[in-house]
Scaffold this motif. Structure first.
Motif, PDB file in Angstrom:
ATOM      1  N   ARG B 485       0.729  -1.153  -0.218  1.00  0.00           N
ATOM      2  CA  ARG B 485       0.146  -0.143   0.088  1.00  0.00           C
ATOM      3  C   ARG B 485       1.016   0.944  -0.215  1.00  0.00           C
ATOM      4  O   ARG B 485       2.183   1.684   0.209  1.00  0.00           O
ATOM      5  N   LYS B 486       0.684   2.366  -0.147  1.00  0.00           N
ATOM      6  CA  LYS B 486       1.104   3.638  -0.914  1.00  0.00           C
ATOM      7  C   LYS B 486       1.687   4.172   0.697  1.00  0.00           C
ATOM      8  O   LYS B 486       2.979   4.481   0.533  1.00  0.00           O
ATOM      9  N   ASP B 487       1.499   3.548   1.045  1.00  0.00           N
ATOM     10  CA  ASP B 487       1.438   4.648   3.208  1.00  0.00           C
ATOM     11  C   ASP B 487       3.156   4.110   3.275  1.00  0.00           C
ATOM     12  O   ASP B 487       3.582   4.695   3.338  1.00  0.00           O
ATOM     13  N   ASP B 488       2.705   2.373   3.290  1.00  0.00           N
ATOM     14  CA  ASP B 488       3.855   1.477   3.395  1.00  0.00           C
ATOM     15  C   ASP B 488       5.195   1.918   2.952  1.00  0.00           C
ATOM     16  O   ASP B 488       6.005   2.217   3.184  1.00  0.00           O
ATOM     17  N   ARG B 491       6.586   5.051   3.375  1.00  0.00           N
ATOM     18  CA  ARG B 491       7.608   4.404   4.777  1.00  0.00           C
ATOM     19  C   ARG B 491       9.631   3.945   5.139  1.00  0.00           C
ATOM     20  O   ARG B 491       9.910   4.886   5.093  1.00  0.00           O
ATOM     21  N   PHE B 492       8.627   2.921   4.123  1.00  0.00           N
ATOM     22  CA  PHE B 492      10.233   1.829   3.433  1.00  0.00           C
ATOM     23  C   PHE B 492      11.001   3.347   3.394  1.00  0.00           C
ATOM     24  O   PHE B 492      12.395   2.768   3.392  1.00  0.00           O
ATOM     25  N   SER B 494      11.413   6.665   3.316  1.00  0.00           N
ATOM     26  CA  SER B 494      12.056   7.652   3.711  1.00  0.00           C
ATOM     27  C   SER B 494      12.536   6.667   5.208  1.00  0.00           C
ATOM     28  O   SER B 494      13.833   7.275   5.175  1.00  0.00           O
ATOM     29  N   PHE B 495      12.840   5.851   5.427  1.00  0.00           N
ATOM     30  CA  PHE B 495      13.303   5.409   6.574  1.00  0.00           C
ATOM     31  C   PHE B 495      14.643   4.685   6.025  1.00  0.00           C
ATOM     32  O   PHE B 495      16.202   5.144   6.229  1.00  0.00           O
ATOM     33  N   LYS B 499      18.322   6.461   5.881  1.00  0.00           N
ATOM     34  CA  LYS B 499      19.960   6.052   6.380  1.00  0.00           C
ATOM     35  C   LYS B 499      20.623   6.360   5.185  1.00  0.00           C
ATOM     36  O   LYS B 499      22.334   5.645   5.637  1.00  0.00           O
ATOM     37  N   GLU B 513      18.140  -3.574   9.747  1.00  0.00           N
ATOM     38  CA  GLU B 513      17.136  -2.991   9.910  1.00  0.00           C
ATOM     39  C   GLU B 513      15.700  -2.110   9.735  1.00  0.00           C
ATOM     40  O   GLU B 513      14.248  -2.955   9.660  1.00  0.00           O
ATOM     41  N   HIS B 516      13.983  -5.805   8.856  1.00  0.00           N
ATOM     42  CA  HIS B 516      13.076  -6.222   9.740  1.00  0.00           C
ATOM     43  C   HIS B 516      11.685  -5.798   9.811  1.00  0.00           C
ATOM     44  O   HIS B 516       9.953  -5.703  10.325  1.00  0.00           O
ATOM     45  N   LEU B 517      11.783  -4.688   9.538  1.00  0.00           N
ATOM     46  CA  LEU B 517      10.953  -3.214   9.766  1.00  0.00           C
ATOM     47  C   LEU B 517       9.451  -3.539   8.968  1.00  0.00           C
ATOM     48  O   LEU B 517       8.305  -3.992   8.823  1.00  0.00           O
TER      49      LEU B 517
END
Lengths: 444, 527
Positions: B485-488, B491-492, B494-495, B499, B513, B516-517
């Motif tokens: 899904r777009k939100d996820d 999130r991936f 931007s994480f 880094k 990390e 794992h997320l």
């Protein structure tokens, strides 16, 4: 990270519902939070007014507890004839009447009886007893007749039926796997083996950014993927062996809600465990630790109605004079600590604890100084809400069914009384039938 | 009739779906290789165990007792026990007490051997599932294991459980009617459902009941009388528990007339099975169960009927029926893609391939099966693993998330490893309690041994390490084989960006990390 999320996290931890947060949370979350908030508010009122909702604690004695060496029929010669090696001598029994008495390994239960805080129900079982551990446990947990199986357990059906609107912690089992009794269509409670593991483990609690991402990933989505889950026609009728997930969207929806339950309950429990005021020392046994945990959760004001813990080692086929008193003693010591805490918290009148075991054991000892799988056995109810005394007659030691004493109280009668007269539920719906109730509780 | 999947619909996504469902998933290169073949060849390769790739992990070593090698120690114990058999002196005979003691001692020794072998058997099959060249055959074997249920809990003899497992492996893709007939004389099943001492004077109804209710027809499609009549037909099979030998004893068989599902005659065990499979209901029941296992937890009626028709057309041959299913457009319908909750075994075998693990250490594999709720050779009861929703509760979901952390992060993130060890205590941390300093080189060594090593170079080669978009795209296909899904996705991404700020490349610990997320999500639980 967007700022309102960290606010929301704090909010989740504290349970304070702020208007600002309401405006920014998705509808589902809002409902959940509102539900939690109400529950928290209700439990706060309960503490203040003393009109607390009842709590029921189930302790399973796994393996088949030898009822005859727990409540000893010391007045019957037949007992001593049948158990030459393992009978408990008359001078060690604490007498209840001229027929029965307590085994020496359960002094706390005896004191509770003396203080009017315990009810003994004798000869509990069911028709056509099954002597397999797994099957008989299933019968007790699903509360069916012995020739039927069910997909749900009696406590799960209680959650589904009578606990609408409750949050996922309505039932908490201290177990690795969910007990059969908790299996439900909708609301199965939660199971946890160790509270310190009941969380998303990360090596740095302060690592807000990683944790925030985790929390966001485990929220039900607003931009759901429902377009992928158009229904595919009529669903199989009359087949009960599936669990109702018809599409990717169904499955994801179910997982997302479970994920939210997991996060919310793990936050709640994690916080509660830390802030207990109790200084009571519990025995360092699994049952001791689990009852301590339950006491802390009750102290923390969870809106949980049912707790479940298991105490094993009762399958005493050999040399039971060594092992059986130890197991009973571990239970007894843990109960003593538990009720000391519960009283100190002021919760004694809202907690009832019940023991049960899948079956009792044969009247005759076997050649190895033990006993084999049997049928009916006694169970205990303890707490401030019970009507103290002895319910039911001690079953005959000579009028046997395949070497086993016959039951004279159906366990579903005990459940019916607990459901209707203690848990404020509806036993007929939960048990799928009417069972004569017993006079077990003060408030009935 | 099922519709054929149009050639134009064959893609990496559908290829991945096939590999996930007809096998135990695979790494992106496996999906690509399968996709190359085209749909029909890909399906054939899976059906015949001729895949264009093999597992990176090495195949397990077969415990020698699996192949019937006599274990002299065990033979001796059995011979002694055999000698004691039938010698049952009177109760007040003092030599009787001694013999009883001797018998118990021997039985205890048998149990010790059985415990050791139970562990070896579990390890062997688990590793076979991870490394097999014929994943569909293993998947079908696991299907039958959850269908014709027997459990070590009751059977207690690992060799008999293994023989049943081999029977599923050899015959599971063939005629399922024949497999059903064989069950009534399979030693593990005879023990599990009490057929071994069912005799004419006292038929045991356990097997007959479960055969009708759970194995072939389902509740409501037979009467209590049918159960009683069938039970009489199944009388007379005898099992020697020590040797595993099965014999038919005409003396103990009920030879009188029986009426089962409206058919009357001197029916025997095989007649009962034949009558069962002459009903359409038997094909519908099996169809529903196959669809639950291979397609979706609650399949639509019309699909159940279509596959039931395939079963009948193919004379209940599983190979042919599955071929029709895997080639059909229905199998690849959108609502079914990533629509099943992974069983614990699927979760473990897939994650092990997604992370390119060398292997999952034994103790961890056993612990994982227990914590996630599916221990091979120990289904919870005669109904098998209920599956679907019931794989997941708050505890097992958190266990999956944490296991994903152990597998992805433990090896390269000593701090994380120490956190896990300090929380899980014993198990993982055995012998490590004294020195908890993750910087200590001995501790690091011990961690490296206990936590499996993902191959991060293959998962994310250097060019991807400095390109967050490409990295996330690649990892998304690896883990989900389908858009998230777009939100996820954001999130991936931007994480990953945090880094790799200002041209820095993402190192292994950071990559772990991130992974794992990605695995600690509801979505990763689907397949």
């Amino acid at each position: 990270m967007t700022p309102h999320l960290s606010t929301r996290r704090k909010f989740l931890r504290t349970g304070v519902l702020g208007a600002a947060a309401t405006a920014s949370v998705p509808a589902f979350l809002e409902r959940t939070f509102a539900g939690m908030h109400n529950a928290a508010a209700a439990s706060a009122t309960q503490f203040a007014t003393g009109k607390d909702s009842p709590i029921f604690v189930v302790v399973q004695l796994a393996g088949g507890n030898d009822g005859l060496n727990t409540i000893v029929p010391w007045g019957h010669d037949d007992y001593y004839t049948a158990r030459k090696k393992i009978a408990i001598p008359q001078n060690e029994v604490t007498v209840i009447d001229d027929e029965i008495g307590f085994a020496p390994s359960i002094p706390f239960i005896r004191e509770a009886y003396d203080n009017g805080e315990m009810t003994l129900v004798q000869g509990v079982g069911y028709p056509n007893p099954n002597r397999s551990h797994f099957r008989s446990t299933e019968i007790w947990e699903q509360a069916t007749s012995s020739d039927r199986t069910a997909r749900t357990g009696w406590l799960g059906r209680y959650f589904d039926n009578d606990c609408q609107g409750a949050d996922p912690t309505v039932g908490i089992a201290l177990a690795n796997q969910q007990p059969d009794a908790f299996a439900a269509e909708e609301k199965q409670g939660i199971s946890l083996s160790a509270p310190e593991l009941y969380k998303w483990i990360d090596n740095d609690e302060e690592h807000e950014s990683r944790n925030n991402v985790f929390e966001q990933l485990n929220e039900p989505s607003s931009d759901s993927m429902t377009e992928s889950g158009a229904s595919t026609g009529n669903m199989t009728a009359g087949t009960v062996k599936d669990t109702g997930l018809k599409s990717a969207a169904d499955s994801l929806d179910f997982l997302e809600h479970t994920a939210l339950d997991a996060r919310v309950s793990s936050d709640t429990i994690g916080q509660l465990i830390k802030k207990s005021n109790s200084r009571t020392v519990y025995p360092n046994t699994p049952i001791g630790r689990n009852l301590q945990l339950i006491s802390r959760m009750i102290e923390g004001g969870l809106s949980t109605r049912v707790y479940y813990a298991s105490h094993g080692g009762f399958d005493t086929h050999t040399n039971q004079t060594g092992s059986h008193p130890i197991r009973l003693g571990q239970l007894d010591d843990s109960l003593r600590a538990f009720f000391k805490d519960i009283k100190a918290q002021g919760n004694f009148n809202r907690v009832v604890l019940m023991t049960f075991s899948e079956f009792g054991r044969r009247v005759n000892e076997n050649a190895s100084g033990g006993t084999d799988h049997g049928a009916a056995a006694p169970l205990f109810l303890l707490g401030g809400g019970i009507k103290p005394g002895v319910v039911g007659k001690h079953p005959s030691l000579t009028d046997l069914h395949q070497g086993d004493i016959k039951f004279n109280v159906d366990f579903r009668s005990v459940y019916a009384s607990v459901l209707d007269n203690w848990l404020e539920g509806s036993s007929e719906a939960v048990l799928g039938g009417k069972f004569p109730k017993l006079d077990l509780f003060k408030k009935a | 009739m099922l519709n054929r999947l149009p050639t134009s619909s064959w893609s990496q996504t559908t290829a991945a779906h096939l590999l996930n469902r007809a096998g135990f998933g695979g790494a992106p290169e496996h999906v690509a290789a399968l996709h190359e073949l085209g749909c029909e060849q890909a399906v054939n390769a899976l059906l015949d165990g001729k895949l264009p790739f093999t597992s990176k992990q090495s195949a397990p070593i077969r415990p020698d007792w699996l192949d019937g090698e006599a274990d002299p120690e065990e033979e001796e114990i059995k011979n002694k026990l055999q000698a004691l058999r039938g010698k049952r002196p009177k109760a007040n005979d003092p030599s009787g007490v001694k013999q009883a003691e001797e018998r118990r001692k021997l039985q205890r020794m048998i149990r010790q051997i059985a415990n050791r072998r139970s562990a070896e058997l579990n390890k062997w099959w688990f590793e076979t599932l991870c490394t097999t060249k014929h994943p569909l055959n293993e998947k079908v074997t696991l299907f039958w294991h959850g269908h014709f249920v027997s459990s070590l809990e009751k059977v207690r003899t690992p060799r008999l459980m293994f023989e049943q497992n081999e029977l599923f492996r050899k015959m599971g893709m063939g005629d399922s009617r024949e497999l059903t007939r064989r069950m009534a004389r399979n030693p593990a099943m005879m023990i599990y459902l009490d057929l071994s001492n069912s005799r004419a004077e006292k038929p045991n109804e356990n097997y007959a009941r479960e055969l009708l209710e759970l194995f072939t027809l389902g509740e409501g499609h037979y009467t209590e009388t049918d159960i009683k009549e069938a039970a009489r037909a199944f009388t007379g099979m005898r099992l020697n528990r020590l040797t595993g030998e099965v014999n038919f004893s005409p003396r103990n068989h009920d030879n009188s007339s029986k009426t089962f599902l409206g058919k009357t005659g001197n029916l025997g065990a095989d007649d009962i099975v034949e009558i069962i499979f002459s009903t359409d209901r038997a094909s519908e029941f099996l169809s529903h169960k196959l669809l639950r296992y291979f397609v979706i937890d609650t399949p639509p009626d019309d699909l159940v009927n279509q596959l039931a028709a395939e079963l009948r057309r193919n004379e209940f041959n599983i190979h042919k029926t599955l071929r029709a299913l895997f080639l059909s457009a229905e199998f690849y319908a959108r609502p079914f893609l990533r629509g099943r909750i992974k069983s614990p075994v699927e979760f473990l075998t897939q994650i092990s391939q997604h992370l390119e693990l060398d292997r999952i250490p034994d103790q961890l594999a056993v612990r994982a099966q227990r914590d996630l709720g599916q221990i091979l050779f120990r289904p919870p009861n005669v109904a098998g693993w209920p599956g679907g929703k019931l794989w997941i509760n708050t505890n097992t979901l958190l266990n999956r998330y944490n296991l994903a952390g152990v597998l992805s992060r433990g090896h390269d993130d000593p701090d994380y490893a120490m956190e896990v060890i300090s929380l899980t205590g014993k198990g993982m941390g055995k012998g490590m309690s004294k020195n908890r300093n993750a910087k200590n080189s001995k501790v690091r060594e011990a961690i490296a041994k206990r936590f499996p090593r993902p191959d991060f170079t293959t998962i994310a080669p250097d060019p991807l390490r400095s390109d967050p978009e490409k990295l996330i795209e690649s990892l998304t296909f690896r883990f989900f084989q389908y858009p998230v899904r777009k939100d996820d996705h954001e999130r991936f991404l931007s994480f990953a960006r945090t880094k790799s700020e200002s041209g820095k490349t993402i190192d292994d610990t950071e990559l772990a990390e991130l992974i794992h997320l990605m695995l600690s999500t509801p979505y990763y639980q689907l397949t």
